[in-house]
Design a protein around this motif. Sequence first.
Motif, mmCIF file in Angstrom:
data_model
loop_
_atom_site.group_PDB
_atom_site.id
_atom_site.type_symbol
_atom_site.label_atom_id
_atom_site.label_comp_id
_atom_site.label_asym_id
_atom_site.label_seq_id
_atom_site.Cartn_x
_atom_site.Cartn_y
_atom_site.Cartn_z
ATOM 1 N N CYS A 194 0.824 -1.217 0.000
ATOM 2 C CA CYS A 194 0.000 0.000 0.000
ATOM 3 C C CYS A 194 0.853 1.260 0.000
ATOM 4 C CB CYS A 194 -0.915 0.001 1.226
ATOM 5 S SG CYS A 194 -0.058 0.161 2.796
ATOM 6 N N ILE A 195 0.175 2.361 -0.270
ATOM 7 C CA ILE A 195 0.847 3.655 -0.180
ATOM 8 C C ILE A 195 0.272 4.436 0.992
ATOM 9 C CG2 ILE A 195 1.470 3.827 -2.613
ATOM 10 C CD1 ILE A 195 -0.984 5.705 -2.966
ATOM 11 N N GLY A 196 1.049 5.395 1.456
ATOM 12 C CA GLY A 196 0.580 6.307 2.495
ATOM 13 C C GLY A 196 0.283 7.663 1.871
ATOM 14 N N SER A 204 7.162 5.626 -1.258
ATOM 15 C CA SER A 204 7.405 4.182 -1.306
ATOM 16 C C SER A 204 6.096 3.413 -1.449
ATOM 17 C CB SER A 204 8.061 3.748 0.008
ATOM 18 O OG SER A 204 7.205 4.084 1.095
ATOM 19 N N ILE A 205 6.251 2.132 -1.724
ATOM 20 C CA ILE A 205 5.123 1.204 -1.593
ATOM 21 C C ILE A 205 5.484 0.291 -0.424
ATOM 22 C CG2 ILE A 205 3.815 -0.673 -2.674
ATOM 23 C CD1 ILE A 205 4.404 0.683 -5.389
ATOM 24 N N GLN A 206 4.667 0.301 0.611
ATOM 25 C CA GLN A 206 4.979 -0.472 1.820
ATOM 26 C C GLN A 206 4.388 -1.879 1.713
ATOM 27 O OE1 GLN A 206 7.323 2.298 3.075
ATOM 28 N NE2 GLN A 206 6.938 0.677 4.558
ATOM 29 N N GLY A 246 4.787 6.481 4.195
ATOM 30 C CA GLY A 246 5.025 5.855 2.899
ATOM 31 C C GLY A 246 6.032 6.602 2.061
ATOM 32 N N VAL A 247 7.241 6.744 2.630
ATOM 33 C CA VAL A 247 8.304 7.438 1.906
ATOM 34 C C VAL A 247 9.625 6.722 2.182
ATOM 35 C CG1 VAL A 247 8.831 9.139 3.721
ATOM 36 C CG2 VAL A 247 9.080 9.796 1.352
#
Lengths: 573, 79
Positions: A157-159, A170-172, A349-350
């Motif tokens: 997921c993304i934030g 990022s994609i976590q 999400g970075v």
Amino acid sequence: MKFIRVNMTDKSIRVQDVPEEYSGLGGRGLTSIMINAEVSPKCDPLGPENKLVVAPGLLSGTPLQNTSRISIGAKSPLTGGIKESNAGGTVAAALGRLGITGIIIEGQAQERDLSILRVDKEGEAGLIPARDYKGMRTYTFVEKMIELYGKKTSVLCIGPAGEYRLTAASIQSSDIDGHPCRAAARGGLGAVMGAKGLKALIVDQRGQSPDPIADPEVFKEAARAIAKAVKAHPEPGHLMPTLGTAALVAPLNSMGAFPSYNARKGVMNGWEQISGEALAELIKKRGGKTTHMGCAQCIIHCSNVFVDTQGKYVTGALEYETIWAMGGMTGIADLDTIARLDFLCDDIGVDTMSTGVGVAVAMDAGYKEFEDGNAAIEMVEEIGRGTEFGRILGNGPAAVGKYFNHPRVPVVKGQGIAGYDPRAMLGNGVTFATSPMGADHTAGNVIGLCLQGKLDPLKAEGVVEISRNLQIAIAAFDCTGHCFMATVAVLDPEAGEPFRKALSAKLGTELGPEDFPGAMGVRVLKAEREFNKRAGFTNKDDRLPKFFYEEPLPPHNTVFVISDEELDTVFDF
Amino acid sequence: MKIKVKLYGTLRHRVAGYHSPQGLEVEIPDEATAKDLLDTLKIPGHRGAVFIMEGRILNADDKLRHGALLDVFETIHGG
């Protein structure tokens, strides 16, 4: 062996058998070859023409341990070139068990629309409206997904950073415990996902329809031999479960190659306070976990769980590169602050690395003082809030450098370096300069060869060839979903035989050393280089920032001495 | 000669009487090499021990220097 193609423009989903041209590809091989074939290199990476390709490795979902690396690829909004970023967690194994070779996200949803793509245990995919989750941070989001769909759910997921389309987003990836603390962090793939209007991909882990293994008996025997080699090897078998990758802090400082204070020094003041040894002692004292299984089917357990003084969870898998970026580069010699920064980056999400380097560039430019932990936390919080400065920092160190007109920005192709100073470890300088991904330690890291005494980190002799061979080998292993920590045990030619056997038995093709890693790695790198060339990259982009050539790094007081002509021979194959 | 040794990684737990962060003072013959020190500390070769003296990675047959500080690690390939 199927692709799920999701068109975000009209919300259609198409399932197709893997076409011949992509047959035998997985992981980075699939993402890079598909991006090169299907995405216009000149396209807007945050527009509808770009594609986000999610691919488990060729061995993900098989019984072979340590094969749950997920590759995610697209044209990068950070570098402007091709990008593959891979992460651990559970999703690659889950997709492998469903016989899904790739999920391709195409087109673009309407502005402000947001969806979740869910794949159930039968492998059926559907889009679910996700407007209720807009702006939600990743830990809360994953908790909600697990509440809704159960514990056997894998989440990518993304934030907020991805939703803001920040180019270091990022994609976590969720770990075994359902914490989104693994990341396909590099290159701003979270921004691509956000631009598509996709908040998450969630996959049921209970699939029972993996692709068949061509020769199950041979596979089983080879897998047993690989497990034995991994367990017996001092690094994945002993050092990794004791200290994890944080074990690198001490040797890098001892060698004088730990980029500190925005790469002004090679040794950080007080590094002993943030070493792997100090981290393990602190975690143990507080009742956290110094060894922890983070990824599906892992037998190494290099992960950790960092807790506060009350024993409460702070973050998972505090790793070397984050400790370096958030500690070394900023001069912050405090593990609690670094752990908090790691959590914040995962939650927002970075990329921890780009963000740490960005914070360091801002400090170097005089925006805040080095060693100011509270200032670093506030800067990262600003990314989550989407303030003006937060958005600049969330766009990576090059954006921060431009904002402050600061010349000392340690990036290649727009992507921040990793924790190995090119002036004190020339081999990694070659990899940073030439990797099609931008500065990327995972593309071909020479630290192991230096510590084994096979390569003098300060001497130019042989580094081009070593970087070339490592980049080929890693590009090939990145196709398989096999974790690098385990790959260490099968990198040597003799030890590599069982791995080749397992891969051959899976695919039903006899692979020799010239095929794997050789030909496979070369094929992937050629596709990546071709894409970048068509995107407008030239050999002038395969260079380090000027200050690495001009500004001596203490304590060795050396500069990067590999000539442009030598760098241009890295991909002579 | 005397040298000061600091051990890292799992090696800290493998050498009797080792206390970090003080390190260990070891007395070894003049002309001793990195390999000799490994034997003195009873660290098996297959553990992949690495010696760094004054920022430089030593080879097994490199001679040690009286009064030097030696950091001893295990090989690690990346993070």
